[in-house]
Design an enzyme around this catalytic site. Structure first.
Site, short mmCIF file in Angstrom:
data_model
loop_
_atom_site.label_atom_id
_atom_site.label_comp_id
_atom_site.label_asym_id
_atom_site.label_seq_id
_atom_site.Cartn_x
_atom_site.Cartn_y
_atom_site.Cartn_z
N GLU A 34 0.86 -1.19 0.00
CA GLU A 34 0.00 0.00 0.00
C GLU A 34 0.89 1.23 0.00
OE1 GLU A 34 -3.34 0.79 -0.37
OE2 GLU A 34 -2.37 2.76 -0.41
N GLY A 39 -7.02 0.95 3.12
CA GLY A 39 -8.46 1.01 2.86
C GLY A 39 -8.81 1.71 1.55
N THR A 41 -9.74 4.25 -1.54
CA THR A 41 -10.70 5.33 -1.78
C THR A 41 -11.91 5.24 -0.87
OG1 THR A 41 -10.03 5.26 -4.10
CG2 THR A 41 -12.05 6.46 -3.59
N CYS A 42 -12.53 4.09 -0.83
CA CYS A 42 -13.80 3.96 -0.10
C CYS A 42 -13.64 4.39 1.35
CB CYS A 42 -14.31 2.52 -0.18
SG CYS A 42 -15.86 2.30 0.68
N HIS A 441 -45.95 -4.02 7.92
CA HIS A 441 -46.58 -2.70 7.89
C HIS A 441 -46.14 -1.90 9.11
CE1 HIS A 441 -49.56 0.42 7.37
NE2 HIS A 441 -49.86 0.28 8.66
#
Ligand SMILES: Cc1cc2nc3c(=O)[nH]c(=O)nc-3n(C[C@H](O)[C@H](O)[C@H](O)COP(=O)(O)OP(=O)(O)OC[C@H]3O[C@@H](n4cnc5c(N)ncnc54)[C@H](O)[C@@H]3O)c2cc1C
Length: 459
Positions: A34, A39, A41-42, A441
């Site tokens: 990395e 992690g 962009t997100c 509902h």
């Protein structure tokens, strides 16, 4: 001398980490690389921070509307952007650091921090290290594409990444680009208290959606005071004292908009230009995306590309699904494919747009016999109870097979409701199954069977 691994993963976005840990868990010696923040962009500049900021913006919006619900707030609603940013930073940090720790704690997995570059098809350099592996998985993602607009080089502007450092309310934010990223920022900053103008070259917002969806989204944003300049064919920028002037040269209205800040949100490009790919023979398309087959293999044996950099998806869930496909094929003897998946995504304005499958335009183009049903959110009990009746739901089904072809659900909770259709689509079940299901509902989803009971031929 190269350090030999069984597999190398480049990038810790949404596919790489899960794949690296899975391969390491299967007994392979794995390296993951990395160059920036764990992690991708997100986690750092995309989904997580924007949705965290959107939550703050919604709190301000609901507070302003409190009186409509009979709730009295004594005094004006103010937004403390330093605190908004601190909250966002804390959520991002938790996610990024959690991921970093997970990777660093995993057995059989070595984490390298630095920029990875291929020096040969199966060799990658990272700083002073040279790594070699039979299998290499590229998960390098993308970044904001900066268009060649006249004057852009003479003014300062934000991208989705630099927007993450903003801890003040811009007086007037001009957003160039009226698509997914631009629209989320537009509503967010309007709710924080900025004047916001969207400048879009096309005749309507988010062109990929159906015109009725674009129209409804425009109405929602305009109702909150977001201004729009569509058909802005000749966008050019210049400095005006402390401000920025954006020439939109539209056929009607003011030709120039003066704002305090500019956000460029005109699309993304893959991080494939500085990866040494010329040393591998990997084929790219004209826009720099790595070409892959249905199981995410590149044209070079044992080299794979996952996530945004392969151009087969532009979302966190498509990147993660890429990981699942590769892992299933390599480790489980399960021949999963990219073409198995059904288009699905959301636009997280408020109310959100949930999308699955084909648009109405795509169904029409396919020429098949289809049925269509629509329902405004003003006829959804739960929306009325919540006082959030903007938007509408639209579903298309195949007239012969009764298969659900696609849906655009724009309304409160519709980022969740869409999954009730998506799962039936994956089950390859006819829409009539939904009509026989008893729903809870009062929910938005309970109106889906009613909508399906009122389908009409698509003419
Ligand atoms: C503002 C914004 C909002 C978004 N919102 C959403 C959303 O709500 N929902 C959704 O599904 N998607 C959203 N997305 C899209 C989503 O963020 C991406 O689709 C996703 O992050 C892609 O993951 P990836 O693994 O392909 O790449 P990335 O997440 O971009 O990760 C790639 C990683 O590779 C690293 N890297 C690149 N080159 C190298 C190199 N040479 N050496 C070492 N490391 C390298 C990068 O530093 C990065 O960490 C959003 C995007 C943006 C910009």
């Amino acid at each position: 001398m190269a350090t030999i691994y069984d597999a190398i993963v480049i990038g810790t976005g949404q596919a790489g980490p899960a794949l690296a840990v899975r391969l390491a868990g299967a007994g392979m010696k794995v390296a993951i690389i990395e160059r920036r923040r764990f992690g991708g962009t997100c986690v750092n500049n995309g989904c997580i921070p924007t949705k965290t900021l959107i939550a703050s913006a919604r709190a301000a919006h609901v507070a302003r509307r409190a009186g409509e619900y009979g709730v009295i707030i004594d005094g004006p609603i103010a937004v403390d952007m330093k605190q908004v940013k601190a909250r966002k930073d804390a959520v991002v940090r938790r996610s990024s650091e959690g991921l970093e720790q997970w990777l660093k704690d995993a057995a059989n997995l070595t984490v390298y921090e630095g920029h990875a570059r291929f020096v040969a098809a199966h060799q990658v350099s990272v700083g002073d290290h040279l790594l070699e592996a039979e299998k290499i998985f590229i998960n390098v993602g993308g970044r904001a594409a900066i268009p060649a607009l006249p004057g852009l080089d003479l003014v300062s502007f934000f991208t989705n990444s630099t927007m993450m450092d903003v801890d003040f309310v811009p007086e007037h934010l001009i957003i160039v680009g009226g698509s997914y990223i631009g629209l989320e920022f537009a509503q967010m900053y309007r709710r924080f208290g900025s004047e916001v103008t969207i400048v879009e070259m096309a005749p309507r917002l988010i062109q990929r959606e159906d015109p009725d969806v674009s129209q409804a989204i425009g109405t929602i944003l305009e109702a909150e005071g977001v201004r729009m300049r569509l058909n802005a064919k000749c966008i050019a920028l210049e400095k005006r004292g402390e401000n920025v002037a954006v020439n939109v040269d539209c056929s009607a209205g003011d030709k120039t908009i003066v704002g305090s800040h500019v956000l460029i949100a005109t699309g993304r490009k893959p991080n494939t230009d500085d990866l040494g790919l010329q040393s591998t023979g990997i084929a790219l398309d004209q826009r720099g995306y790595i070409q892959v087959d249905d199981q995410l293999r590149t044209n070079v044996p044992d080299l794979y590309a996952l996530g945004d950099c392969n151009g087969r998806g532009a979302f966190t869930h498509t990147a993660y699904n890429d990981y699942e496909i590769v892992a299933a094929n390599l480790l489980d003897g399960d021949p999963r494919r990219v073409s198995d998946r059904i288009t699905a995504y959301a636009l997280f304005i408020d109310p959100p747009l949930g999308r699955a499958g084909m648009t109405e335009a795509e169904v029409r183009k396919s020429g098949r016999k289809a049925l269509i049903g629509t329902r405004p959110m003003t006829r959804v009990g739960r929306a009325l109870e919540k006082g959030e009746t903007q938007g509408f739901m639209k579903i298309l089904v195949d007239a012969e097979t009764k298969a659900i072809l696609g849906a655009s659900l724009l309304g409160i909770e519709c980022d969740e409701v869409i999954h009730s259709l998506l799962d039936v689509m994956y089950a390859k079940a006819p829409y009539t199954v939904i009509q026989r299901a008893m729903h809870i509902h009062p929910t938005v989803t309970e109106l889906i069977p009613t909508l399906l009971g009122d389908l009409k031929p698509l003419e």
